[in-house]
Write a protein that holds these residues in place. Sequence first.
Motif, PDB file in Angstrom:
ATOM      1  N   ASN A   7     -16.108  -3.021   7.494  1.00 54.46           N
ATOM      2  CA  ASN A   7     -15.865  -1.822   6.690  1.00 54.46           C
ATOM      3  C   ASN A   7     -15.258  -2.152   5.340  1.00 54.46           C
ATOM      4  OD1 ASN A   7     -16.628  -0.099   8.911  1.00 54.46           O
ATOM      5  ND2 ASN A   7     -14.666  -0.669   9.839  1.00 54.46           N
ATOM      6  N   GLY A   8     -15.327  -3.431   4.970  1.00 57.42           N
ATOM      7  CA  GLY A   8     -14.762  -3.844   3.693  1.00 57.42           C
ATOM      8  C   GLY A   8     -13.352  -4.384   3.850  1.00 57.42           C
ATOM      9  N   MET A   9     -12.759  -4.695   2.721  1.00 59.25           N
ATOM     10  CA  MET A   9     -11.428  -5.319   2.721  1.00 59.25           C
ATOM     11  C   MET A   9     -10.471  -4.463   1.911  1.00 59.25           C
ATOM     12  SD  MET A   9     -12.085  -8.094   4.441  1.00 59.25           S
ATOM     13  CE  MET A   9     -10.775  -9.286   4.158  1.00 59.25           C
ATOM     14  N   GLU A  10      -9.183  -4.629   2.237  1.00 60.74           N
ATOM     15  CA  GLU A  10      -8.160  -3.855   1.533  1.00 60.74           C
ATOM     16  C   GLU A  10      -6.937  -4.727   1.294  1.00 60.74           C
ATOM     17  OE1 GLU A  10      -7.014  -0.660   4.117  1.00 60.74           O
ATOM     18  OE2 GLU A  10      -6.415  -2.014   5.730  1.00 60.74           O
ATOM     19  N   PRO A  11      -6.135  -4.374   0.300  1.00 58.78           N
ATOM     20  CA  PRO A  11      -4.866  -5.084   0.140  1.00 58.78           C
ATOM     21  C   PRO A  11      -3.907  -4.581   1.213  1.00 58.78           C
ATOM     22  CG  PRO A  11      -5.044  -3.347  -1.521  1.00 58.78           C
ATOM     23  CD  PRO A  11      -6.325  -3.324  -0.733  1.00 58.78           C
ATOM     24  N   ILE A  56     -10.537  -3.876   6.626  1.00 65.45           N
ATOM     25  CA  ILE A  56     -10.209  -2.474   6.917  1.00 65.45           C
ATOM     26  C   ILE A  56     -10.468  -2.217   8.396  1.00 65.45           C
ATOM     27  CG2 ILE A  56     -10.905  -0.074   6.469  1.00 65.45           C
ATOM     28  CD1 ILE A  56     -11.469  -0.975   3.549  1.00 65.45           C
ATOM     29  N   GLY A  57      -9.452  -1.712   9.100  1.00 67.39           N
ATOM     30  CA  GLY A  57      -9.595  -1.382  10.513  1.00 67.39           C
ATOM     31  C   GLY A  57      -9.423  -2.543  11.470  1.00 67.39           C
ATOM     32  N   GLU A  58      -9.025  -3.717  10.985  1.00 67.47           N
ATOM     33  CA  GLU A  58      -8.895  -4.860  11.903  1.00 67.47           C
ATOM     34  C   GLU A  58      -7.701  -4.647  12.843  1.00 67.47           C
ATOM     35  OE1 GLU A  58      -8.190  -8.486   9.671  1.00 67.47           O
ATOM     36  OE2 GLU A  58      -6.622  -7.507   8.520  1.00 67.47           O
ATOM     37  N   GLU A  75      -5.208  -9.777  14.563  1.00 69.76           N
ATOM     38  CA  GLU A  75      -5.906 -10.498  13.489  1.00 69.76           C
ATOM     39  C   GLU A  75      -5.170 -10.378  12.169  1.00 69.76           C
ATOM     40  OE1 GLU A  75      -9.984  -9.128  13.478  1.00 69.76           O
ATOM     41  OE2 GLU A  75      -9.960  -9.332  15.659  1.00 69.76           O
ATOM     42  N   ARG A  76      -4.705  -9.163  11.914  1.00 73.82           N
ATOM     43  CA  ARG A  76      -3.968  -8.945  10.666  1.00 73.82           C
ATOM     44  C   ARG A  76      -2.691  -9.770  10.670  1.00 73.82           C
ATOM     45  NH1 ARG A  76      -3.954  -3.677   7.097  1.00 73.82           N
ATOM     46  NH2 ARG A  76      -6.039  -4.548   6.916  1.00 73.82           N
ATOM     47  N   GLY A  77      -2.059  -9.852  11.823  1.00 72.63           N
ATOM     48  CA  GLY A  77      -0.844 -10.649  11.937  1.00 72.63           C
ATOM     49  C   GLY A  77      -1.100 -12.116  11.600  1.00 72.63           C
ATOM     50  N   MET A  78      -2.239 -12.659  12.036  1.00 69.34           N
ATOM     51  CA  MET A  78      -2.592 -14.043  11.705  1.00 69.34           C
ATOM     52  C   MET A  78      -2.704 -14.233  10.199  1.00 69.34           C
ATOM     53  SD  MET A  78      -5.611 -15.033  14.408  1.00 69.34           S
ATOM     54  CE  MET A  78      -5.939 -16.721  13.837  1.00 69.34           C
ATOM     55  N   ASP A 123       9.871   3.620  -2.834  1.00 77.27           N
ATOM     56  CA  ASP A 123      10.960   4.114  -1.995  1.00 77.27           C
ATOM     57  C   ASP A 123      10.857   3.711  -0.530  1.00 77.27           C
ATOM     58  OD1 ASP A 123      12.108   5.777  -4.128  1.00 77.27           O
ATOM     59  OD2 ASP A 123      10.244   6.908  -3.920  1.00 77.27           O
ATOM     60  N   THR A 124       9.786   3.032  -0.139  1.00 75.44           N
ATOM     61  CA  THR A 124       9.561   2.788   1.284  1.00 75.44           C
ATOM     62  C   THR A 124       9.391   1.303   1.569  1.00 75.44           C
ATOM     63  OG1 THR A 124       8.171   4.758   1.106  1.00 75.44           O
ATOM     64  CG2 THR A 124       8.282   3.697   3.262  1.00 75.44           C
ATOM     65  N   LEU A 125      10.114   0.833   2.586  1.00 73.18           N
ATOM     66  CA  LEU A 125       9.932  -0.545   3.036  1.00 73.18           C
ATOM     67  C   LEU A 125       8.769  -0.616   4.018  1.00 73.18           C
ATOM     68  CD1 LEU A 125      13.641  -1.439   3.803  1.00 73.18           C
ATOM     69  CD2 LEU A 125      12.199  -2.679   2.189  1.00 73.18           C
ATOM     70  N   THR A 126       8.146  -1.770   4.105  1.00 75.99           N
ATOM     71  CA  THR A 126       7.173  -1.941   5.179  1.00 75.99           C
ATOM     72  C   THR A 126       7.932  -1.935   6.504  1.00 75.99           C
ATOM     73  OG1 THR A 126       7.300  -4.351   4.973  1.00 75.99           O
ATOM     74  CG2 THR A 126       5.529  -3.242   3.774  1.00 75.99           C
ATOM     75  N   ALA A 127       7.266  -1.413   7.529  1.00 74.99           N
ATOM     76  CA  ALA A 127       7.960  -1.188   8.795  1.00 74.99           C
ATOM     77  C   ALA A 127       7.393  -2.016   9.938  1.00 74.99           C
ATOM     78  CB  ALA A 127       7.891   0.296   9.162  1.00 74.99           C
ATOM     79  N   ASP A 128       6.145  -2.469   9.802  1.00 75.63           N
ATOM     80  CA  ASP A 128       5.506  -3.167  10.913  1.00 75.63           C
ATOM     81  C   ASP A 128       4.955  -4.521  10.448  1.00 75.63           C
ATOM     82  OD1 ASP A 128       4.040  -4.132  12.981  1.00 75.63           O
ATOM     83  OD2 ASP A 128       2.614  -2.460  13.071  1.00 75.63           O
ATOM     84  N   PRO A 129       5.630  -5.601  10.810  1.00 72.86           N
ATOM     85  CA  PRO A 129       5.211  -6.931  10.333  1.00 72.86           C
ATOM     86  C   PRO A 129       3.823  -7.356  10.827  1.00 72.86           C
ATOM     87  CG  PRO A 129       7.392  -7.006  11.347  1.00 72.86           C
ATOM     88  CD  PRO A 129       6.824  -5.662  11.655  1.00 72.86           C
ATOM     89  N   GLN A 130       3.281  -6.669  11.822  1.00 73.51           N
ATOM     90  CA  GLN A 130       1.942  -7.040  12.299  1.00 73.51           C
ATOM     91  C   GLN A 130       0.836  -6.432  11.439  1.00 73.51           C
ATOM     92  OE1 GLN A 130       1.335  -9.426  14.295  1.00 73.51           O
ATOM     93  NE2 GLN A 130       3.511  -9.636  14.745  1.00 73.51           N
ATOM     94  N   THR A 131       1.167  -5.375  10.713  1.00 78.96           N
ATOM     95  CA  THR A 131       0.132  -4.715   9.919  1.00 78.96           C
ATOM     96  C   THR A 131       0.503  -4.593   8.447  1.00 78.96           C
ATOM     97  OG1 THR A 131       1.069  -2.546  10.422  1.00 78.96           O
ATOM     98  CG2 THR A 131      -0.681  -3.334  11.877  1.00 78.96           C
ATOM     99  N   GLU A 132       1.741  -4.972   8.105  1.00 80.45           N
ATOM    100  CA  GLU A 132       2.196  -4.866   6.723  1.00 80.45           C
ATOM    101  C   GLU A 132       2.902  -6.150   6.312  1.00 80.45           C
ATOM    102  OE1 GLU A 132       3.181  -0.088   6.553  1.00 80.45           O
ATOM    103  OE2 GLU A 132       4.674  -1.440   7.406  1.00 80.45           O
ATOM    104  N   LEU A 133       2.963  -6.344   5.002  1.00 79.49           N
ATOM    105  CA  LEU A 133       3.492  -7.601   4.470  1.00 79.49           C
ATOM    106  C   LEU A 133       5.020  -7.668   4.528  1.00 79.49           C
ATOM    107  CD1 LEU A 133       2.514 -10.205   2.922  1.00 79.49           C
ATOM    108  CD2 LEU A 133       3.144  -8.982   0.839  1.00 79.49           C
ATOM    109  N   SER A 134       5.522  -8.856   4.814  1.00 78.44           N
ATOM    110  CA  SER A 134       6.953  -9.135   4.710  1.00 78.44           C
ATOM    111  C   SER A 134       7.135 -10.269   3.707  1.00 78.44           C
ATOM    112  CB  SER A 134       7.511  -9.588   6.064  1.00 78.44           C
ATOM    113  OG  SER A 134       7.197  -8.652   7.082  1.00 78.44           O
TER     114      SER A 134
END
Lengths: 460, 164
Positions: A197-201, A350-352, A356-359, B45-56
């Motif tokens: 579905n593409g890529m996202e930041p 997008i949607g991963e 996987e995102r954690g890796m 104003d918002t910190l990332t909250a989930d290290p598995q889906t957001e950047l730290s």
Amino acid sequence: MDSIDISDAHRQRPAGSFRALIDDRPDDGVFRLHRDVYTDPALFDLEMRHIFERSWSFLGFTSQVSQPHDFFTTHIGRVPVLVSCGEDGSVGAFLNICRHKGAELCAVRQGKSKSHVCPYHGWIYDSSGRNIHIKDQDQGAYHPSFDQVDHGLVPLAAIGSYKGLIFGSLNADVPPLEDFLGDMRFFIDLAMEQGENGMEPIPGRTQYTYRGNWKFQLDNGLDSYHLTSTHLSFMRALDRRRVGEGNPHGNQTDFFKDSHCDTASFGFDHGHTVFTMDNTEPHRRPFWPYIDKLRDRVGDAKADWMSIKMFNSLVFPNMQLAHNTALILRVFRPIAVDLTEMTSYCLGAIGEPPGERGMRLRAFEDFYNAAGLATPDDSVVYERCQQGMATGAIGWLQGFSRGLGALETGQNDVTRPMGINPVESSMGTLQSGQEVVYHPPYREWARLMEAGEAAAPAYP
Amino acid sequence: MTGTASARDVIEQEAICLDERRWQDWLALFTEDCVYWVPAWKDDDTLTADPQTELSHIYYIDRAALEDRIIRVSSNLSPASTPLARTAHILGGIRQTGAPGPGRVTFRSSWSTHVFWPQSNLSHTFFGRYEHELVEDGESWLIARKVITLQNDYLPSMTDFYCL
Ligand code: FES
Ligand SMILES: [Fe+2]
């Protein structure tokens, strides 16, 4: 022995001749840059006018403005830009400057808003850039001529997107985006087609500055020669990880294992360039478990490149994509001749799923982050270069010669299956440390600077 | 409970170890499976909250990962760490938060770190908030979780763990 060179080549060169700063003699196997390219404030101003304000620049991602009223702010060179999705779903890009008295309009990095109110005198613009309110207009005793002018935000001269990446230009006289990118598109595809579905930041900003010229990042983002010196401390960490010590979640490829692998550099038109290297650990790629599915979707050539290669690349002038276990897109914004702002994006599909995102995230944070184990060592050597060159005692630099004895033109066995046609290529190993990878951007740099000085079209 | 006083002391000891570059002593203040987390800012104003889906900026769930940082700064092989910056951590507003569980207590604090880089003769101040979760370990306490909120996340070129 060379003598001290405190001459100012830029003052000696004939007006408009930037070739005097680039000693490019392919037939003699010579390519040298003069340090003024990195240190001369007068050249910096010309770069803003002749390069950044006359060619395509990366602005952001389509995923950031996919819904009505989504917006983000950025810059093209020195110029503040607002990218916004209008009510009708169409994406526009505008100078982020109020028409009334020139205040920067939106100071928020990204968000969602139907309108943007100027904090100074309260003029209001909608998400399509139209002026929808001039405070106390009826009591303003405006002359009828005021109604003859448009009060909306000034749109960029060109906007385009490719595979989820939005580019803009302050100059209408640019080639269509796809032509501008040319065969660099193959490498952009390797990054941006990883997700179906593409890529996202991935959310979360990593932004930092270094006290050096923007072209140190241009160079170093392509520099394979520094890996085994600047990053020796990182190599030391990898040595420990190999035997089960240290961070078990860094998810890095083992550079020492890869150091004898094949590498290649490819130069393209318009200053784009790529360095690639084989990678012995495809299983560290987050999509490896379903590589077959990926193969069906993108084809063998691209699936192979996504999984068993890594690359560093430059989309001229100031955007880089690097594909390893993490996928990074970085933008380096010139602020002054000796000050640069870096913005790095960790890209995810997008949607991963979170695993996987954690890796991707752990690999990105480990190496590429501003507080990671590698990037500060890069930034500080740029600052050392700026310090070294600012003395003016060194004229010509010798860092553009590796690979000159191995240059090929035209297609070869590597590029043919990829369907790309680089202007020139060079093959080697990691130890080759190809420096020919820098030639296309500096040739383009000189070309655009000369065209600008001659008031000639940037892309004839 | 004298215990929480010594737990609070661990927070100060930690800052002192960093300033005095007593890396092994610093490391020994953490549990083996400690969480060490510096979330990034998602928007203004918002910190990332989930290290598995957001950047730290940094996210570790293992003390061994902190070892990597120490190896790097003491290797003499890292240009950003040679010579190493000098730091002063300033702590304030240390308050226990929530009700302590059995053998477990959480503190919040405000911090700033003044950093001087001998190689550029420049200084910078990082600042933010800490959250320390400590667990009882015999006579003493260990850090099981440290969350660092970095308020000024527009970073200089040489940002590292000892700056935070
Ligand atoms: S400058 Fe924007 S309303 Fe006056
Ligand atoms: Fe590097």
